[in-house]
Design a protein around this motif. Structure first.
Motif, PDB file in Angstrom:
ATOM      1  N   THR A 123      -2.297   6.852  -1.129  1.00 46.56           N
ATOM      2  CA  THR A 123      -1.613   7.028   0.147  1.00 46.56           C
ATOM      3  C   THR A 123      -2.428   7.918   1.081  1.00 46.56           C
ATOM      4  OG1 THR A 123       0.557   6.765  -0.893  1.00 46.56           O
ATOM      5  CG2 THR A 123       0.500   7.875   1.240  1.00 46.56           C
ATOM      6  N   ARG A 162       1.851  -6.109   2.884  1.00 45.81           N
ATOM      7  CA  ARG A 162       2.317  -5.156   3.890  1.00 45.81           C
ATOM      8  C   ARG A 162       1.125  -4.700   4.714  1.00 45.81           C
ATOM      9  NH1 ARG A 162       4.578   1.035   2.934  1.00 45.81           N
ATOM     10  NH2 ARG A 162       4.775   1.562   5.157  1.00 45.81           N
ATOM     11  N   HIS A 208      -0.426  -2.036   7.113  1.00 45.39           N
ATOM     12  CA  HIS A 208      -0.240  -0.644   7.516  1.00 45.39           C
ATOM     13  C   HIS A 208      -0.835  -0.363   8.884  1.00 45.39           C
ATOM     14  CE1 HIS A 208       1.138   0.726   3.500  1.00 45.39           C
ATOM     15  NE2 HIS A 208       0.391  -0.277   3.085  1.00 45.39           N
ATOM     16  N   HIS A 209      -1.786  -1.176   9.275  1.00 46.87           N
ATOM     17  CA  HIS A 209      -2.405  -0.993  10.588  1.00 46.87           C
ATOM     18  C   HIS A 209      -3.145  -2.274  10.965  1.00 46.87           C
ATOM     19  CE1 HIS A 209      -4.035   1.244  13.981  1.00 46.87           C
ATOM     20  NE2 HIS A 209      -5.189   0.667  13.737  1.00 46.87           N
ATOM     21  N   GLN A 244      -3.982   6.701   4.649  1.00 46.47           N
ATOM     22  CA  GLN A 244      -3.670   7.387   5.910  1.00 46.47           C
ATOM     23  C   GLN A 244      -4.948   7.783   6.648  1.00 46.47           C
ATOM     24  OE1 GLN A 244      -1.187  10.500   4.341  1.00 46.47           O
ATOM     25  NE2 GLN A 244       0.692   9.305   4.549  1.00 46.47           N
TER      26      GLN A 244
END
Length: 312
Positions: free
Chosen positions: A296, A167, A169-170, A300
């Protein structure tokens, strides 16, 4: 009589052990029944069933009350210790939820280590001193493997392969450029370089497990060019010093330059080949893996720093 290989937790009924501990605290079955709001006979039956489960007497009469037998004392000690451990576990759960405790595995390329320690990781570790970090450094293949095998919660790397198990995320553009000493002849060309422009000069390259090298080889194939490398290594540090010493060029990203070098002595020259301008830096985790709160929070912060383009 319960089998000896049964676990203790299999034998112990939570309700019965609670009644047992209340009897010890009250000093009698009747006193425990009053506190529990129950009939004394019901408490007595529960204690009898607990003794049956344990296979031995736990209480004995003394005067108008009861006291624990040797087995009862052992059980009480165990139950008190278990209660303390449960309280500690719940406190740890609460701390993890509040990002006060925990452990985070991160896997990344050597070129990102300095940037991480000067930005995202440094701030996170100052803010959350109870969190431990395991920072692993490797090539693209190793980083992907660390994430897929859950040795790392977070991966930061250049151009990961397409994989449904990952996955992203950015993702942010990070072109591959020719990095050279400021006195190198390539700085005089005055236009975006072709790979053919590099042929007269020695170069340094990373091993094939790195995404940058894989991109460069694709560009070589598209232009029908085979570059000459006098240094092949898994170390960004070595490549950076190769360039800073004026030994030749390397094809890489600016973020990969070793932090100890004087940036005024190194020049990044754009390349013409579109394959080299399509490079991206990505923050990844394993698809479907629910990250702990601490991981997490760090992820972030990492995405926010990259979004602000805090490279360099």
């Amino acid at each position: 009589m319960p089998l000896l290989h049964d676990t203790l937790d299999d034998r112990l009924d939570a309700r019965r052990t609670r009644y047992f501990m209340q009897v010890l605290d009250s000093g009698s079955v009747r006193g425990a029944a009053d506190v529990l709001g129950m009939d004394p006979s019901a408490v007595s039956r529960a204690i009898g069933l607990l003794e049956r489960d344990c296979g031995m007497r736990l209480l004995e009469r003394r005067g108008r009350g009861v006291v624990p037998t040797e087995a009862g004392q052992l059980l009480a000690t165990y139950l008190r210790r278990q209660h303390r451990h449960q309280q500690q576990l719940m406190a740890q759960f609460e701390s993890i939820q509040k990002v006060e405790l925990g452990h985070i595995g991160i896997s990344t390329g050597e070129g990102f280590v300095d940037w991480l320690m000067r930005h995202s990781l440094r701030r996170f570790m100052h803010a959350h001193p109870g969190i431990t970090i395991d920072l692993t450094v490797g090539g693209t293949d190793e980083i992907v493997r660390d994430v897929l095998e859950e040795r790392a919660y977070i991966g930061l790397l250049f151009q990961p392969p397409r994989d449904d198990r990952l996955r992203s995320h950015h993702s942010t553009p990070m072109p591959i450029q020719a990095l050279v000493h400021h006195t190198h002849p390539l700085t005089q060309i005055g236009r975006p370089l072709t790979l053919s422009d590099l042929l007269p000069y020695p170069g340094a390259t990373l091993h094939r497990s790195f995404g940058v090298r894989q991109h460069v080889e694709a560009a070589e194939l598209s232009e029908g060019v085979r570059l000459r490398h006098t240094l092949a290594t898994s170390s960004f540090n070595a490549v950076s010093h190769f360039v800073a010493a004026g030994l030749g060029y390397t094809l890489g990203t600016q973020v990969s330059l070793f932090a100890g070098l004087d940036p005024s002595h190194v020049v990044a020259l754009p390349m013409q080949n579109p394959l080299l301008s399509q490079g991206r830096i990505e923050v990844i985790s394993r698809h479907g893996h629910v990250l702990p709160k601490a991981a997490t929070t760090l992820l972030q912060a990492l995405v926010a720093d990259i979004s602000r383009r805090q490279f360099g």
